[in-house]
Write a protein that holds these residues in place. Structure first.
Motif, short mmCIF file in Angstrom:
data_model
loop_
_atom_site.label_atom_id
_atom_site.label_comp_id
_atom_site.label_asym_id
_atom_site.label_seq_id
_atom_site.Cartn_x
_atom_site.Cartn_y
_atom_site.Cartn_z
N GLY A 163 0.79 -1.22 0.00
CA GLY A 163 0.00 0.00 0.00
C GLY A 163 0.83 1.27 0.00
O GLY A 163 0.49 2.25 -0.70
N THR A 164 1.90 1.33 0.79
CA THR A 164 2.71 2.54 0.84
C THR A 164 3.37 2.82 -0.52
O THR A 164 3.52 3.97 -0.92
N PHE A 165 3.75 1.76 -1.23
CA PHE A 165 4.28 1.95 -2.58
C PHE A 165 3.18 2.34 -3.55
O PHE A 165 3.37 3.18 -4.44
N ALA A 166 1.99 1.74 -3.39
CA ALA A 166 0.89 2.00 -4.32
C ALA A 166 0.45 3.46 -4.27
O ALA A 166 0.18 4.06 -5.32
N VAL A 167 0.38 4.04 -3.09
CA VAL A 167 0.00 5.45 -2.97
C VAL A 167 0.98 6.32 -3.75
O VAL A 167 0.59 7.21 -4.53
N GLN A 168 2.27 6.08 -3.57
CA GLN A 168 3.28 6.89 -4.23
C GLN A 168 3.29 6.67 -5.74
O GLN A 168 3.44 7.62 -6.52
N LEU A 169 3.11 5.41 -6.17
CA LEU A 169 3.12 5.13 -7.61
C LEU A 169 1.91 5.72 -8.30
O LEU A 169 2.02 6.28 -9.40
N ALA A 170 0.73 5.61 -7.68
CA ALA A 170 -0.47 6.18 -8.28
C ALA A 170 -0.30 7.68 -8.46
O ALA A 170 -0.68 8.26 -9.50
N ARG A 171 0.29 8.32 -7.46
CA ARG A 171 0.54 9.76 -7.57
C ARG A 171 1.56 10.05 -8.68
O ARG A 171 1.39 11.01 -9.45
N ALA A 172 2.59 9.22 -8.77
CA ALA A 172 3.60 9.42 -9.82
C ALA A 172 3.01 9.24 -11.22
O ALA A 172 3.47 9.86 -12.18
N PHE A 173 1.97 8.40 -11.34
CA PHE A 173 1.31 8.18 -12.63
C PHE A 173 0.28 9.27 -12.93
O PHE A 173 -0.42 9.19 -13.94
N GLY A 174 0.14 10.24 -12.05
CA GLY A 174 -0.75 11.36 -12.31
C GLY A 174 -2.17 11.17 -11.85
O GLY A 174 -3.06 11.95 -12.26
N ALA A 175 -2.44 10.18 -11.01
CA ALA A 175 -3.80 9.92 -10.54
C ALA A 175 -4.09 10.73 -9.28
O ALA A 175 -3.18 11.18 -8.57
N ARG A 176 -5.37 10.92 -9.00
CA ARG A 176 -5.83 11.46 -7.72
C ARG A 176 -6.03 10.28 -6.78
O ARG A 176 -6.75 9.33 -7.10
N VAL A 177 -5.40 10.34 -5.61
CA VAL A 177 -5.31 9.16 -4.75
C VAL A 177 -6.13 9.33 -3.48
O VAL A 177 -5.95 10.31 -2.73
N THR A 178 -7.01 8.37 -3.23
CA THR A 178 -7.69 8.24 -1.95
C THR A 178 -7.12 7.02 -1.25
O THR A 178 -7.09 5.93 -1.84
N ALA A 179 -6.63 7.18 -0.04
CA ALA A 179 -5.98 6.10 0.68
C ALA A 179 -6.79 5.72 1.91
O ALA A 179 -7.27 6.60 2.64
N VAL A 180 -6.94 4.43 2.14
CA VAL A 180 -7.68 3.91 3.30
C VAL A 180 -6.69 3.26 4.26
O VAL A 180 -5.91 2.37 3.86
N CYS A 181 -6.70 3.69 5.53
CA CYS A 181 -5.79 3.13 6.53
C CYS A 181 -6.38 3.38 7.91
O CYS A 181 -7.45 3.97 8.05
N GLY A 182 -5.66 2.92 8.95
CA GLY A 182 -6.08 3.14 10.32
C GLY A 182 -5.63 4.49 10.85
O GLY A 182 -4.81 5.18 10.25
N THR A 183 -6.14 4.83 12.03
CA THR A 183 -5.91 6.16 12.60
C THR A 183 -4.44 6.51 12.74
O THR A 183 -4.01 7.61 12.38
N ARG A 184 -3.64 5.58 13.24
CA ARG A 184 -2.25 5.92 13.54
C ARG A 184 -1.40 6.17 12.31
O ARG A 184 -0.31 6.74 12.40
N ASN A 185 -1.91 5.79 11.12
CA ASN A 185 -1.12 5.95 9.90
C ASN A 185 -1.65 7.03 8.97
O ASN A 185 -1.14 7.19 7.86
N VAL A 186 -2.65 7.78 9.40
CA VAL A 186 -3.26 8.78 8.53
C VAL A 186 -2.23 9.81 8.06
O VAL A 186 -2.13 10.12 6.86
N GLU A 187 -1.46 10.35 8.99
CA GLU A 187 -0.50 11.41 8.61
C GLU A 187 0.62 10.85 7.74
O GLU A 187 1.08 11.53 6.81
#
Length: 328
Positions: A163-187
């Protein structure tokens, strides 16, 4: 050499530190002195021999006893020797890659097609966190998800290794990214480039009303019909993993999603990087993004080689943020 050997299916205690013969590279292989490796769900699924249905499949882990005795699907290290057909590497080269087995040892033989030069700006420990998880995210988004600039991409399970790689890669490919995670990892996830972060402890993203062109599902936790609610017409659901089970899951959830996809306009695809046998091109793509500063491995913790069973046990509990790495 020293290696953690799996003689029978079981808990992390089944991994036994043993002296075994150093492997000899085949014609198309490279012998690597392993300086770092990492732990992931792929390893403990093989260790447990679960889900049990996988033991019945061709290429599975073995019916009664494990076929793969030395686990460890990632590595980073230095080339010690090369097979006679290998021209891309020579002794002393710093490399990283995914042998898919053998990384829990001091030396491992890897097909040259599964290796690439180590990114110059990463340590061996950081590099070992990359191959399988980042290649999985890359294949899921680029190849199976067919992501395009401007699309809306949701990553469910955004704080784990993939997931941490996917968020960065999606952003690198020019997509708008919505990420789902738990409270402690939001920031943390927001710092990786997510445009919006959904805390699953406070909100069910499948009932939020928003639709996405691509959903990359790493965490599971929802039935196939729930994902239809968040996919745009013609959108794609790419399944990477999800909660495990002894007998069938996550295979049952995956089969259900594939059946449903035949009845609706949305696509459902299963990403399986383990069956991809030519990963150098993918690793080189990742290296370019890493050296450009657009992709950074997230490491939860590092263990010494002797603590591999403890590292596997921690990974198996499912609460790691990013990757768990091993210094060999």
């Amino acid at each position: 050499m020293k290696a953690f050997v799996l003689h029978s299916y079981g808990s992390p205690d089944a991994l036994e530190l043993t002296e075994i013969d150093r492997p000899v590279p085949a014609d198309d292989e490279v012998l690597v002195r392993v300086l770092a490796t990492s732990v992931q769900p792929y390893d403990w699924h093989l260790m447990r021999g679960e889900p049990y249905i996988a033991r019945l499949m061709g290429g599975g882990p073995g019916l009664r006893r494990p076929k793969i005795r030395v686990l460890g699907a990632d590595l980073a290290g230095r080339v010690e020797a090369v097979g006679r057909d290998v021209t891309e590497f020579r002794p002393g080269d710093e490399v990283y890659g995914m042998p898919k087995q053998g990384g829990f040892a001091e030396y491992a033989c890897v097909r040259a097609a599964e290796l690439a030069p180590k990114p110059r700006n990463l340590s061996f420990e950081q590099a070992a966190a990359v191959p399988l998880a980042a290649c999985t995210a890359l294949l899921g988004l680029r190849d199976d998800g067919r992501v395009r600039p401007g699309q809306s991409v949701l990553v469910n399970g955004a704080s784990g290794g993939v997931g941490t790689f996917a968020v960065q890669l999606a952003r690198a490919f020019g997509a708008r990214v919505t990420a789902v995670c738990g409270t402690r990892n939001v920031e943390l996830v927001r710092s990786l480039g997510a445009d919006e972060v959904v805390d699953y402890t406070e909100e069910d993203f499948t009932r939020g009303g928003r639709r996405h062109d691509l959903v990359l599902d790493v965490a599971g936790g929802h039935p196939a019909r729930a994902y239809r609610r968040v996919l745009a017409p013609g959108g794609s659901l790419v399944i990477v993993g999800g909660p495990g089970g002894r007998w069938l899951q996550p295979v049952g959830r995956i089969l259900s999603a594939l059946v449903v996809s035949r009845l609706v306009s949305q696509r459902t695809v299963l990403t399986d990087v383990v069956r991809c046998t030519e990963n150098r091109r993918n690793l080189m793509t990742l290296t370019g993004l890493i050296e450009d500063g657009r992709l950074v491995p997230v490491i939860d913790r590092s263990h010494p080689f002797e603590e591999i069973p403890a590292a596997v046990a921690y990974q198996e509990r499912g609460h790691a943020t990013g990757k768990v790495v091993i210094t060999v």
